[in-house]
Design a protein around this motif. Structure first.
Motif, PDB file in Angstrom:
ATOM      1  N   ILE A 190       3.793  -7.982  -2.537  1.00  0.00           N
ATOM      2  CA  ILE A 190       4.035  -9.388  -2.882  1.00  0.00           C
ATOM      3  C   ILE A 190       2.989  -9.946  -3.828  1.00  0.00           C
ATOM      4  CG2 ILE A 190       4.332 -11.730  -1.978  1.00  0.00           C
ATOM      5  CD1 ILE A 190       6.631  -9.922  -1.236  1.00  0.00           C
ATOM      6  N   GLY A 191       1.732  -9.751  -3.525  1.00  0.00           N
ATOM      7  CA  GLY A 191       0.667 -10.302  -4.362  1.00  0.00           C
ATOM      8  C   GLY A 191       0.439  -9.462  -5.605  1.00  0.00           C
ATOM      9  N   LEU A 192       1.186  -9.784  -6.649  1.00  0.00           N
ATOM     10  CA  LEU A 192       1.057  -9.044  -7.903  1.00  0.00           C
ATOM     11  C   LEU A 192       0.679 -10.018  -9.015  1.00  0.00           C
ATOM     12  CD1 LEU A 192       4.417  -7.096  -7.601  1.00  0.00           C
ATOM     13  CD2 LEU A 192       2.175  -6.025  -7.505  1.00  0.00           C
ATOM     14  N   ASN A 243       5.397 -12.368  -9.108  1.00  0.00           N
ATOM     15  CA  ASN A 243       5.072 -11.913  -7.752  1.00  0.00           C
ATOM     16  C   ASN A 243       6.280 -11.223  -7.122  1.00  0.00           C
ATOM     17  OD1 ASN A 243       6.751 -13.812  -6.317  1.00  0.00           O
ATOM     18  ND2 ASN A 243       5.217 -15.380  -6.757  1.00  0.00           N
ATOM     19  N   TYR A 297       8.239 -11.928  -4.660  1.00  0.00           N
ATOM     20  CA  TYR A 297       9.418 -12.759  -4.382  1.00  0.00           C
ATOM     21  C   TYR A 297      10.269 -12.880  -5.646  1.00  0.00           C
ATOM     22  CZ  TYR A 297       6.389 -14.247  -0.499  1.00  0.00           C
ATOM     23  OH  TYR A 297       5.548 -14.282   0.594  1.00  0.00           O
ATOM     24  N   GLN A 352       6.298  -5.303   1.409  1.00  0.00           N
ATOM     25  CA  GLN A 352       5.138  -4.686   2.071  1.00  0.00           C
ATOM     26  C   GLN A 352       3.908  -5.466   1.622  1.00  0.00           C
ATOM     27  OE1 GLN A 352       3.293  -1.552   0.322  1.00  0.00           O
ATOM     28  NE2 GLN A 352       4.490  -1.485  -1.544  1.00  0.00           N
ATOM     29  N   THR A 353       3.313  -6.180   2.581  1.00  0.00           N
ATOM     30  CA  THR A 353       2.198  -7.047   2.224  1.00  0.00           C
ATOM     31  C   THR A 353       1.108  -7.031   3.270  1.00  0.00           C
ATOM     32  OG1 THR A 353       2.442  -9.198   3.316  1.00  0.00           O
ATOM     33  CG2 THR A 353       4.092  -8.642   1.709  1.00  0.00           C
ATOM     34  N   GLY A 354       0.004  -7.684   2.904  1.00  0.00           N
ATOM     35  CA  GLY A 354      -1.108  -7.817   3.836  1.00  0.00           C
ATOM     36  C   GLY A 354      -0.978  -9.068   4.688  1.00  0.00           C
ATOM     37  N   TRP A 355       0.067  -9.855   4.417  1.00  0.00           N
ATOM     38  CA  TRP A 355       0.246 -11.114   5.148  1.00  0.00           C
ATOM     39  C   TRP A 355       1.336 -10.950   6.188  1.00  0.00           C
ATOM     40  CZ3 TRP A 355      -3.516 -14.229   3.579  1.00  0.00           C
ATOM     41  CH2 TRP A 355      -3.960 -14.130   2.259  1.00  0.00           C
ATOM     42  N   HIS A 367       5.242 -16.254   6.031  1.00  0.00           N
ATOM     43  CA  HIS A 367       5.406 -15.199   5.029  1.00  0.00           C
ATOM     44  C   HIS A 367       6.727 -14.461   5.247  1.00  0.00           C
ATOM     45  CE1 HIS A 367       0.861 -15.551   5.192  1.00  0.00           C
ATOM     46  NE2 HIS A 367       1.206 -15.973   3.981  1.00  0.00           N
ATOM     47  N   ARG A 408       9.468 -16.695   4.059  1.00  0.00           N
ATOM     48  CA  ARG A 408       9.534 -16.764   2.609  1.00  0.00           C
ATOM     49  C   ARG A 408      10.166 -15.499   2.029  1.00  0.00           C
ATOM     50  NH1 ARG A 408       4.549 -18.382  -1.395  1.00  0.00           N
ATOM     51  NH2 ARG A 408       5.808 -18.335  -3.281  1.00  0.00           N
ATOM     52  N   VAL A 462       4.118  -5.130   7.307  1.00  0.00           N
ATOM     53  CA  VAL A 462       2.736  -5.539   7.088  1.00  0.00           C
ATOM     54  C   VAL A 462       1.867  -4.282   6.946  1.00  0.00           C
ATOM     55  CG1 VAL A 462       0.785  -6.805   8.065  1.00  0.00           C
ATOM     56  CG2 VAL A 462       3.107  -7.666   8.389  1.00  0.00           C
ATOM     57  N   LYS A 463       0.986  -4.323   5.931  1.00  0.00           N
ATOM     58  CA  LYS A 463       0.050  -3.216   5.719  1.00  0.00           C
ATOM     59  C   LYS A 463      -0.995  -3.196   6.814  1.00  0.00           C
ATOM     60  CE  LYS A 463       0.379  -3.330   0.671  1.00  0.00           C
ATOM     61  NZ  LYS A 463      -0.327  -3.690  -0.567  1.00  0.00           N
ATOM     62  N   PRO A 464      -1.542  -2.103   7.230  1.00  0.00           N
ATOM     63  CA  PRO A 464      -1.125  -0.750   6.834  1.00  0.00           C
ATOM     64  C   PRO A 464       0.271  -0.442   7.395  1.00  0.00           C
ATOM     65  CG  PRO A 464      -3.112  -0.709   8.229  1.00  0.00           C
ATOM     66  CD  PRO A 464      -2.629  -2.102   8.191  1.00  0.00           C
ATOM     67  N   ILE A 465       1.089   0.107   6.532  1.00  0.00           N
ATOM     68  CA  ILE A 465       2.491   0.305   6.893  1.00  0.00           C
ATOM     69  C   ILE A 465       2.647   1.297   8.034  1.00  0.00           C
ATOM     70  CG2 ILE A 465       4.670   1.262   6.026  1.00  0.00           C
ATOM     71  CD1 ILE A 465       3.916  -0.037   3.339  1.00  0.00           C
TER      72      ILE A 465
END
Lengths: 398, 142
Positions: B70-72, B76, B78, B98-101, B106, B109, B120-123
């Motif tokens: 997500i955070g790119l 982003n 989304y 796949q995100t850290g949030w 989240h 969203r 959620v990471k770690p996957i």
């Protein structure tokens, strides 16, 4: 003290006033008439709460104290039933919309780096200053004055309670946010470590990939380690006596070259240009300068367009040594640039925008601490057209 | 995109489906590792490091599964998901964030942006495998 007005009370309190034959001035009227002096005394006090207050503009200070005083005056003047008074004295009064001035004040103080005891002492100073000025102007207190004083104290207490409450809420929110970002940033390298380990256990993985995976695990471990190291530095900088700096003779150009070479080796697909000019021999903390450069160049690598070069310049001038790191990339939004260096009070992190990263936040916080502890300053300019440039100035004489 | 004959054959034989998987992550280590994991699980995987190249790749690669960070920087996750969802070839594609949030908002969203799943990471590999196996089951029952 001559300047203090000694007019008779306004018609609002006329009846009560007349019946007790008070020759002095009612408290609310007094505050109203002497607002300028009260604000000025209070401002002088607030300025002693350094270093945080250095950042406060007189206007930022004044705007809210005027609103707060208006609330207090209004509160004393407005009729209050006995029940209300008991409630208020026990902190049970409903929040009034006017009193948000106290909350704004708390938010400003937090953003300005005030500690909670400094915030409280401001309110104590305000109370003491008003009571002192008023009692000089109003030597003979009567019943009405005692009632006024009680209301005044209650109004101050209410404002103080709201201010403290808002301050602690904001601090707690920032902490939650910080921990959220911290765990987010730890999750990425942990993800790589976890997946890579799983892959390495697979017997079908080629030797070439095994090597690549081992390298990834090692890099990710370094990232986690760096975050933990940064956290320890932050703890020392914020809650201890600041970052320890050990100055020794060194050449800023040589250190920059070492750092750039290290980062080039780790990111061989990237172009990092280094330009060194002028006199660069001085006394700084070599390890800390290296850490600062590593943070700035590391960020440039991370947040720039992959095919764009990074420019590092180190220039010695008559007055100072100027280091700058420039990259092309998605610009840092104007809302974020103001609190970019403070990982702990950053207002909001939206993953949708520029990757909200504690890596960036912690690194920059420490970078600024390193710069400050060397008597320098750091600036950042970031636009779509020009890209992002961090510039650090180290003056020769501190 | 639907089901290819090769996929059906594998499914009927009790083997897991073989999917075309696109991994998008700006962290090259993350992107590569996840791509290799997908290959290890028997899928055909490719990766992209940003939104623009991911969408470009999706047009030719026609992924059946997209694993999106997500955070790119730039677009982003989304936005990428929304942009890919309207591609005709990706009508049946399963989108996994796949995100850290991992907070409720989240997840909400991601759902609103058109994601089918949120990891959620770690996957957790088992969770990912379950999603892929379930995909095969629902496809096969159709």
């Amino acid at each position: 003290m001559e300047k203090i007005s000694k007019k008779l009370a306004s018609s609002k309190h006329g009846k009560e006033q007349d019946s007790t034959a008070n020759q002095g001035v009612r408290l609310s009227e007094f505050i109203h008439q002497n607002e300028k002096q009260i604000v000025s005394e209070w401002e002088t006090f607030a300025r002693t709460l350094t270093p945080a207050a250095n950042d406060m503009t007189p206007l930022a200070l004044r705007n809210h104290i005027n609103e707060i005083l208006a609330f207090i005056v209004n509160d004393i003047e407005s009729s209050q039933t006995d029940e209300e008074q008991i409630q208020k004295s026990q902190g049970g009064k409903e929040k009034s919309s006017i009193s948000t001035a106290a909350e704004i004040h708390a938010a400003l103080r937090l953003a300005g780096g005030f500690e909670i005891d400094q915030l409280v002492s401001e309110w104590r100073a305000l109370r003491a200053s008003i009571v002192r000025l008023w009692s000089v102007a109003n030597i003979h207190m009567d019943n009405a004055d005692v009632i006024d004083l009680t209301r005044f104290n209650e109004a101050i207490d209410q404002e103080l309670a709201e201010s403290v409450c808002h301050y602690t809420q904001k601090v707690s929110y920032s902490k939650d946010l910080f921990i959220g970002i911290l765990s987010h940033d730890l999750r990425s390298p942990l993800n790589v470590i976890s997946l890579s380990t799983r892959l390495m256990l697979d017997t079908n993985v080629s030797q070439e990939r095994q090597t690549a995976l081992a390298k990834q695990i090692s890099e990710s471990t370094s990232r986690v380690t760096k975050i933990v190291d940064d956290l320890l530095d932050i703890t020392r900088a914020r809650f201890g006596s600041g970052l320890p700096v050990i100055r020794a003779p060194m050449d800023m150009g040589v250190v920059a070259e070492q750092l750039v070479n290290e980062i080039r080796a780790a990111h061989f697909d990237r172009t990092i240009n280094l330009e060194v000019a002028g006199e660069l021999k001085g006394a700084w903390d070599k390890a800390r300068i290296g850490q600062m450069l590593s943070n700035l160049i590391g960020n440039a690598v991370q947040y720039s367009f992959k095919d764009s070069p990074i420019y590092v310049t180190v220039k010695g001038t008559k007055d100072d040594v100027i280091l700058s790191v420039h990259n092309k990339g998605v610009p840092i939004s104007p809302e974020k640039i103001g609190t970019l260096f403070d990982a702990l009070t950053r207002a909001s992190i939206d993953e949708g925008d520029h990757p909200g990263s504690v890596n960036l936040g912690l690194g920059l916080y420490i970078t600024e601490e390193i710069v400050i502890s060397h008597g320098g300053r750091i600036e950042v300019v970031s636009t779509e057209k020009e890209g992002t440039t961090f510039t650090v100035h180290f003056p020769w004489s501190v | 995109m639907g089901v290819t004959s090769a996929m059906l054959k594998e499914t009927t034989a009790g083997e897991p489906c073989r999917y075309r998987v696109l991994v998008v992550d700006d962290d090259e280590g993350c992107a590569k590792t996840l791509t290799w994991i997908m290959e290890m699980l028997g899928h055909d995987a490719q990766f992209a490091l940003d939104g623009q190249s991911a969408i470009g790749l999706a047009r030719t690669f026609h992924p059946q599964v997209v694993l999106l960070d997500i955070g790119l920087p730039g677009m982003n996750g989304y936005e990428i998901c929304q942009a890919m969802r309207i591609l005709p070839a990706l009508q049946h594609t399963v989108f996994i964030a796949q995100t850290g949030w991992g907070k409720k908002e989240h997840l909400e969203r991601a759902k609103n942006a058109g994601f089918d799943h949120h990891l959620v990471k770690p996957i957790n590999l088992d969770a990912l495998k379950t999603i892929l196996v379930d995909m095969g089951k629902s496809r096969f029952s159709k």
